[in-house]
Design an enzyme around this catalytic site. Structure first.
Site, PDB file in Angstrom:
ATOM      1  N   CYS A 264       0.795  -1.241   0.000  1.00  0.00           N
ATOM      2  CA  CYS A 264       0.000   0.000   0.000  1.00  0.00           C
ATOM      3  C   CYS A 264       0.819   1.280   0.000  1.00  0.00           C
ATOM      4  O   CYS A 264       0.727   2.073  -0.935  1.00  0.00           O
ATOM      5  CB  CYS A 264      -0.935   0.010   1.204  1.00  0.00           C
TER       6      CYS A 264
HETATM    7  C1  UDX Z   1      -1.010  -0.104   5.543  1.00  0.00           C
HETATM    8  C2  UDX Z   1      -1.909   0.799   6.402  1.00  0.00           C
HETATM    9  O1  UDX Z   1      -1.495   0.741   7.767  1.00  0.00           O
HETATM   10  C3  UDX Z   1      -3.375   0.417   6.229  1.00  0.00           C
HETATM   11  O2  UDX Z   1      -4.193   1.295   6.980  1.00  0.00           O
HETATM   12  C4  UDX Z   1      -3.680   0.530   4.736  1.00  0.00           C
HETATM   13  O3  UDX Z   1      -5.002   0.412   4.420  1.00  0.00           O
HETATM   14  C5  UDX Z   1      -2.804  -0.439   3.969  1.00  0.00           C
HETATM   15  O4  UDX Z   1      -1.445  -0.089   4.202  1.00  0.00           O
HETATM   16  P1  UDX Z   1       0.117  -2.492   5.776  1.00  0.00           P
HETATM   17  O5  UDX Z   1       0.777  -2.202   4.470  1.00  0.00           O
HETATM   18  O6  UDX Z   1      -0.497  -3.828   5.987  1.00  0.00           O
HETATM   19  O7  UDX Z   1      -1.030  -1.423   6.085  1.00  0.00           O
HETATM   20  O8  UDX Z   1       1.255  -2.362   6.887  1.00  0.00           O
HETATM   21  P2  UDX Z   1       1.650  -1.407   8.090  1.00  0.00           P
HETATM   22  O9  UDX Z   1       1.530  -2.169   9.339  1.00  0.00           O
HETATM   23  O10 UDX Z   1       0.957  -0.122   8.022  1.00  0.00           O
HETATM   24  O11 UDX Z   1       3.230  -1.201   7.795  1.00  0.00           O
HETATM   25  C6  UDX Z   1       3.700  -0.690   6.547  1.00  0.00           C
HETATM   26  C7  UDX Z   1       5.216  -0.587   6.541  1.00  0.00           C
HETATM   27  O12 UDX Z   1       5.656   0.465   7.371  1.00  0.00           O
HETATM   28  C8  UDX Z   1       5.950  -1.838   7.015  1.00  0.00           C
HETATM   29  O13 UDX Z   1       7.035  -2.100   6.154  1.00  0.00           O
HETATM   30  C9  UDX Z   1       6.461  -1.463   8.399  1.00  0.00           C
HETATM   31  O14 UDX Z   1       7.649  -2.138   8.737  1.00  0.00           O
HETATM   32  C10 UDX Z   1       6.706   0.033   8.235  1.00  0.00           C
HETATM   33  N1  UDX Z   1       6.601   0.792   9.500  1.00  0.00           N
HETATM   34  C11 UDX Z   1       5.403   0.867  10.151  1.00  0.00           C
HETATM   35  C12 UDX Z   1       7.710   1.465   9.999  1.00  0.00           C
HETATM   36  O15 UDX Z   1       8.797   1.427   9.417  1.00  0.00           O
HETATM   37  N2  UDX Z   1       7.569   2.199  11.150  1.00  0.00           N
HETATM   38  C13 UDX Z   1       6.391   2.307  11.817  1.00  0.00           C
HETATM   39  O16 UDX Z   1       6.355   2.994  12.838  1.00  0.00           O
HETATM   40  C14 UDX Z   1       5.282   1.612  11.303  1.00  0.00           C
END
Ligand code: UDX
Length: 421
Positions: A264
């Site tokens: 996403c």
């Molecule tokens: C995301 C959104 O959270 C969700 O609301 C949307 O509809 C789809 O995209 P998702 O892709 O499943 O969900 O993962 P998410 O848990 O949000 O993490 C995304 C990425 O960000 C991961 O690679 C994670 O490692 C990274 N991340 C997340 C960070 O580097 N730091 C953070 O504090 C949070």
């Protein structure tokens, strides 16, 4: 209510099965025979925590088919949940949306009852009214908002937490125009107690993009500050604990490290940049978000080379390949640029991930994979790329560890480098 869902990928299946749990009947429409068979055998077409149990429990309330007309005839409301991938230039690819809209339109032509079509796929603002609406109207020869309802209802489901996010959302956003559709929505979501924001259709589309772009910005911002912290000998985690205590800022989603991956954030930020350019805007912040995110995983290589300047022939362990823990998904995983660069430098790679190795092997058949995290520690240096819980159990003493995700136990390593701490 009787619901049909076009596309049984991760948004479609979670949404559909979630609705069955709330007492609705659901028909999944898909072109992929393997997915149809899986669903009809109560097998999840994707891995998602808690989904299999719900599919078993509600097995009498859903089935899958490739027949649009049967599914639309037998339902009152259709959700479009197909994928919206990126084109080469980052803009959104609407091919699946268009074909779903056409198929729905053809079927609606022969249906006399009022039917509501809802776009749940992430689409750039104005897509529902400027792309989906004319396609359905042309094919059905009916008028939107009069003969049939049309709405936009974005999803905010995180992979790995999608079932929980379906049942306990922070908010539900409903982009509607006609009153009939609005009241059908109110009935459909009556069991949810969270705030329900009713907007026009293009605003609902934008809320989804602005939310994801903001979260991505929060992460790139944390990483930029984190990179400065690293140079100054400050732990970015402590900094963001302090920053997040300001209620205007909030502590969630502030983990500095090696950046965001997944299906996403990278795609949505790029699609919004492309849309902004198309309308003559210059989205400087979002471009910087992508730039910081692209550079961030390479920080691990810089830190590694501080200790092993020449990587040729060195054995480098990789802990974690998935884009985040609790998934087998490697789309835009930060492990990809890291492994690419290590291969270029001539390192010998040994990798482990509890769920994502099969997917990663398809991209990188040339590296070594092992069935246990411990085996990875037997290397000249170890890179922690995904924060799986089990990596907190390992004994890192005597090792050289470059940590991209803040594994507390790894800090005991003989040589330890955190990316932003
Ligand atoms: C995301 C959104 O959270 C969700 O609301 C949307 O509809 C789809 O995209 P998702 O892709 O499943 O969900 O993962 P998410 O848990 O949000 O993490 C995304 C990425 O960000 C991961 O690679 C994670 O490692 C990274 N991340 C997340 C960070 O580097 N730091 C953070 O504090 C949070």
């Amino acid at each position: 209510m009787k619901i049909s869902i076009v596309g049984s990928g991760y948004v479609g299946i979670v949404t559909g099965i979630g609705f069955t749990e709330l007492g609705n009947e659901v028909i999944f429409i898909d072109t992929d025979k393997a997915k149809i068979n899986a669903i009809n055998n109560q097998e999840p077409p994707i891995y998602e925590k808690g989904l299999e149990e719900l599919m078993m429990k509600n097995r009498d309330k859903y089935y899958a088919t490739d027949d649009y007309s049967e599914a639309i005839d037998k339902s009152d409301i259709t959700f479009i949940c197909v994928a919206t991938p990126s084109n080469e230039n980052g803009s959104i690819n609407l091919a699946y949306i268009k074909s779903a809209a056409k198929e729905i339109g053809k079927t609606l032509k022969n249906k006399s009852d009022f039917h509501v079509i809802v776009v749940k796929s992430t689409v750039v603002p104005r897509t529902t009214e400027e792309v989906v609406k004319p396609l359905i109207e042309n094919e059905s020869r009916k008028k939107a908002f009069e003969d049939f309802g049309l709405a936009m209802n974005p999803e905010f489901l995180r992979e790995g937490n999608a079932i929980e996010d379906f049942f306990s959302p922070d908010r539900i956003v409903l982009g509607v125009k006609d009153d009939r559709t609005k009241s059908i929505f109110e009935e459909l979501y009556v069991q949810f107690s969270c705030p329900k924001l009713i907007t026009d259709i293009k605003t609902a589309e934008m809320i989804k993009y602005a939310s994801n772009a903001f979260l991505a910005t929060k992460i790139s911002f944390a990483n930029e500050i984190g990179n400065i912290c690293k140079k100054l000998g400050i732990n970015a985690y402590e900094v963001f604990k302090g920053v997040g205590l300001d209620h205007r800022i909030n502590p969630a989603f502030f983990r500095a490290g090696i950046g965001f991956g997944g299906s996403c954030f990278p795609k949505d930020v790029k699609a919004l940049i492309a849309k902004a350019e198309e309308v003559g805007e210059n989205p400087k912040i979002m471009r910087a978000v992508v730039e910081v995110n692209d550079r961030q995983p390479l920080k691990m290589l810089e830190l590694l080379k501080k200790h092993i300047p020449n990587l040729k022939g060195k054995r480098i362990g990789i802990l974690g390949l998935a884009f985040k823990p609790d998934t087998d998904d490697i789309r835009e995983s930060r492990a990809i640029p890291i492994v690419e660069r290590l291969i270029e430098e001539g390192a010998k790679i040994i990798a482990y991930d509890p769920k994502a190795m099969d997917n990663f092997r398809k991209l990188f058949p040339q590296i070594e994979y092992t069935s246990s995290a411990e085996n990875v520690l037997n290397a000249d240096a170890v890179l922690v790329v995904t924060e799986w819980d089990e990596f907190e159990e390992l004994d890192y003493t005597e090792k050289v560890v470059i940590d991209g995700r803040m594994i507390e136990r790894a800090r005991k390593a003989a040589i330890y480098e955190g990316v932003c701490w």
